[in-house]
Design an enzyme around this catalytic site. Structure first.
Site, PDB file in Angstrom:
ATOM      1  N   GLU A  76       0.813  -1.221   0.000  1.00 32.99           N
ATOM      2  CA  GLU A  76       0.000   0.000   0.000  1.00 32.99           C
ATOM      3  C   GLU A  76       0.849   1.275   0.000  1.00 32.99           C
ATOM      4  O   GLU A  76       0.462   2.288  -0.580  1.00 32.99           O
ATOM      5  CB  GLU A  76      -0.938   0.018   1.210  1.00 32.99           C
ATOM      6  CG  GLU A  76      -2.074  -0.988   1.132  1.00 32.99           C
ATOM      7  CD  GLU A  76      -1.731  -2.325   1.771  1.00 32.99           C
ATOM      8  OE1 GLU A  76      -2.627  -3.182   1.905  1.00 32.99           O
ATOM      9  OE2 GLU A  76      -0.534  -2.517   2.122  1.00 32.99           O
ATOM     10  N   PHE A 115     -11.785  -7.085  13.894  1.00 31.85           N
ATOM     11  CA  PHE A 115     -10.674  -7.537  13.072  1.00 31.85           C
ATOM     12  C   PHE A 115     -10.332  -6.476  12.016  1.00 31.85           C
ATOM     13  O   PHE A 115     -11.189  -5.998  11.292  1.00 31.85           O
ATOM     14  CB  PHE A 115     -11.023  -8.861  12.388  1.00 31.85           C
ATOM     15  CG  PHE A 115      -9.955  -9.375  11.471  1.00 31.85           C
ATOM     16  CD1 PHE A 115      -8.740  -9.821  11.981  1.00 31.85           C
ATOM     17  CD2 PHE A 115     -10.154  -9.398  10.103  1.00 31.85           C
ATOM     18  CE1 PHE A 115      -7.751 -10.292  11.124  1.00 31.85           C
ATOM     19  CE2 PHE A 115      -9.171  -9.876   9.239  1.00 31.85           C
ATOM     20  CZ  PHE A 115      -7.961 -10.323   9.749  1.00 31.85           C
ATOM     21  N   LYS A 124     -17.628  -0.993   5.344  1.00 30.88           N
ATOM     22  CA  LYS A 124     -17.967  -1.986   4.332  1.00 30.88           C
ATOM     23  C   LYS A 124     -19.455  -2.013   4.031  1.00 30.88           C
ATOM     24  O   LYS A 124     -19.871  -2.187   2.873  1.00 30.88           O
ATOM     25  CB  LYS A 124     -17.481  -3.365   4.778  1.00 30.88           C
ATOM     26  CG  LYS A 124     -17.625  -4.426   3.694  1.00 30.88           C
ATOM     27  CD  LYS A 124     -16.977  -5.744   4.097  1.00 30.88           C
ATOM     28  CE  LYS A 124     -17.068  -6.753   2.965  1.00 30.88           C
ATOM     29  NZ  LYS A 124     -16.417  -8.040   3.340  1.00 30.88           N
ATOM     30  N   MET A 132      24.191   9.385   3.101  1.00 29.88           N
ATOM     31  CA  MET A 132      24.051  10.730   3.649  1.00 29.88           C
ATOM     32  C   MET A 132      24.263  10.734   5.161  1.00 29.88           C
ATOM     33  O   MET A 132      24.911  11.643   5.701  1.00 29.88           O
ATOM     34  CB  MET A 132      22.679  11.310   3.311  1.00 29.88           C
ATOM     35  CG  MET A 132      22.508  12.765   3.732  1.00 29.88           C
ATOM     36  SD  MET A 132      23.675  13.890   2.918  1.00 29.88           S
ATOM     37  CE  MET A 132      22.790  14.235   1.398  1.00 29.88           C
TER      38      MET A 132
END
Length: 556
Positions: free
Chosen positions: A50, A112, A162, A469
């Site tokens: 994601e 959940f 949902k 760096m």
């Protein structure tokens, strides 16, 4: 006619002109993906994580000027977006993140994959919503896009339970008006700004990321030609003005050019165009342009005098404001200030173009010089974060807006590959991700995405077997104590790319650079070039902590 909430979502995205979405499916968004299965107006790209999807939406938005859209499921799917959302927020990138949520009856019960993503993202979004009634869904989506794209752009999150995507409601399409946002310029403020400009003798234009968000190259050049003054940029402003333009001094700040930093410090007026005076630009605020007045032009009034006190300001779209200024500002002849700037700029161009082809260890600047030559400077360059980011900002010339895509505010390692994916999908242009070995490991799974979709995104990994760096700072400012920055045993990125089914090559000598870059650019398809460099290579110049920006360490 009543349709499911999931269908309403997709129809509203279509209303907004969305034809591309990045995401990753999961339980709470199954209704959305079920509708997407037969919805031909939107193409969905499934990334490998994601976070990669969020960065792809970000890169898509930066390269195209459109809104980037990303889908994720509830719980870990939503939290995996957080870094990408924060990155877009810091750099004012228009994005709409759509997350699934557990059904409304289960919210607040530790269900959940339940997490309060609205609460988590409240500080890193322009606004966010949770939609608990399907009747509110269409209006919420329209509001989200308006917020993301008006004023100072930025990310908006919509959390959808949902059951809302499953429930039925009436859907009525509307025509979206995208041109009705306007900020009127106050005449008194404009007059004060014009008087200030006409009275000043040593003017510098500072071009920021807002000039990439609202492209205004033509207006900036018109003003520069009238004032005969130098142009400087922030890193986020690269590409707005051709890097080889005769009065472009380069970018200002910690790793900026000597010319830009000196001009800023010696000026009597800085006209700031869509920049926010970040700490990487100003270093010690008490030592920044202490004898200089600031005219700050920005869409966001909150940025004015936040870090550096402005003498006066103009709030609104930078393009529109510049048009007003150009109509009324006095034309002037070249003067001593003009000539001083030209002399400094000529030195910068000579440094940038000096021959770096000597045999021996690879010079990263030479790699980028050859990349510019092979692409004719027409590629989009995305970067990760680190030394390679600084080298890419200096040794490849950006001649068009929206062609340098980097994580400026948040400094996100692992950003570049996802952003490169989004930039290619949005534009179809040549896209390269300039990376370091540390950053590459953050989201290397997205190599699978470019393989899966056969995207001709190419990655150059500068490998010095260390977090370059951080190591540089440890060497310069921490007496060489290399704590957790050396990455042994050696990782072969070329072999990793082969494992993903991607063309790869590995080079270790400077004399191999020219041929390898030619072959790499010519390859039709995704690729990775691993470039082995000396671990002592530094990104210079650099302003030490607490110093003024013209007090730079120049050792290469």
């Amino acid at each position: 006619m009543k349709v499911r909430g999931a269908r309403i979502l997709l129809e509203c995205l279509k209303e907004q002109g969305v034809d591309t979405v990045f995401g990753y499916p999961g339980g709470a968004v199954l209704n959305i993906y079920d509708e997407l299965y037969n919805f031909k107006d939107i193409t969905h790209y499934m990334t490998s994580h994601e976070q990669g999807a969020a960065h792809a939406a970000d890169g898509y938005a930066r390269a195209t000027g459109k809104v980037g859209v990303v889908f994720a499921t509830s719980g870990p799917g939503a939290t995996n977006l957080v870094t990408g959302i924060a990155n877009a927020y810091m750099d004012s990138v228009p994005m709409v993140a759509i997350t699934g949520q557990v059904p409304t009856s289960l919210i607040g019960k530790d269900s959940f994959q339940e997490v309060d993503i609205v609460g988590i993202t409240l500080p890193i979004t322009k606004h966010n919503f949770i939609v608990k009634d399907v009747k509110d869904l269409a209006d919420t989506i329209r509001k989200a896009f308006r917020i993301a794209t008006t004023g100072r752009k930025g990310p908006v999150l919509i959390d959808i339970p949902k059951d809302v995507t499953a429930n039925l409601a009436e859907y009525e399409p509307i025509e979206i008006n995208k041109d009705d946002f306007n900020l009127e310029i106050e005449q008194a403020s404009l007059d004060k700004a014009l008087n200030l400009i006409n009275e000043s003798k040593k003017i510098v234009l500072m071009v920021g990321g807002g000039c990439n968000a609202s492209p205004c190259t033509e207006e900036i050049l018109e003003l520069q030609k009238k004032l005969k003054c130098p142009i400087t940029e922030t890193m986020m402003g690269l590409g707005v003005i051709d890097g080889y333009y005769e009065m472009n001094a380069g970018y200002v700040g910690m790793h900026g050019s000597v010319a830009a930093n000196r001009l800023i410090q010696k000026s009597d007026l800085i006209i700031v165009l869509g920049a926010r005076f970040s700490d990487r630009v100003i270093s010690d605020p008490n030592k920044f342009a202490t004898n200089t007045k600031i005219l700050h032009i920005d869409i966001d009034e909150a940025e004015v005098s936040k870090n550096i006190e402005a003498y006066t300001s103009l709030i609104g779209d930078v393009k529109k404001i510049l048009k007003e200024i150009n109509e009324k500002v006095e034309n002037r002849d070249a003067n001593e200030w003009t000539e001083y700037a030209r002399e400094l700029i000529e030195v910068e161009i000579e440094k940038k173009n000096r021959d770096r082809s000597a045999k021996g260890p690879i010079d990263p600047h030479y790699v980028l010089q050859m990349l510019e030559k092979e692409t004719n400077g027409d590629a989009i360059i995305a970067t990760e974060v680190g030394q390679h980011q600084i080298w890419a900002s200096k040794s490849y010339n950006y001649k068009n807006p929206k062609t340098f895509i980097t994580s400026g505010g948040l400094g996100t390692m692992g950003y570049g590959l996802g952003a490169a994916i989004g930039a290619y999908i949005g534009t179809g242009k040549m896209v390269f991700d300039i990376a370091g070995d540390g950053s590459s490991l953050m989201n290397i799974n997205e190599l699978n995405t470019i393989f899966k979709y056969n995207l001709p995104v190419k990655v150059i990994v500068f490998n010095n077997y260390s977090l370059g760096m951080v190591r540089q700072w440890q060497n310069l400012f921490y007496e060489g104590r290399l704590s957790s920055t050396v990455m042994y045993p050696e990782t072969s990125f070329a072999r990793i790319a082969n494992g993903f089914g991607i063309y790869s090559n590995r080079i270790e000598k400077n004399e191999d650079v020219k041929g390898a870059i030619h072959e790499f650019v010519a390859h039709d398809g995704p690729g990775l070039l691993e470039v082995i460099i000396n671990h002592e290579e530094m990104a210079t110049p650099i302003v030490p902590p607490g110093q003024s920006i013209d007090n730079m360490m120049l050792t290469d």
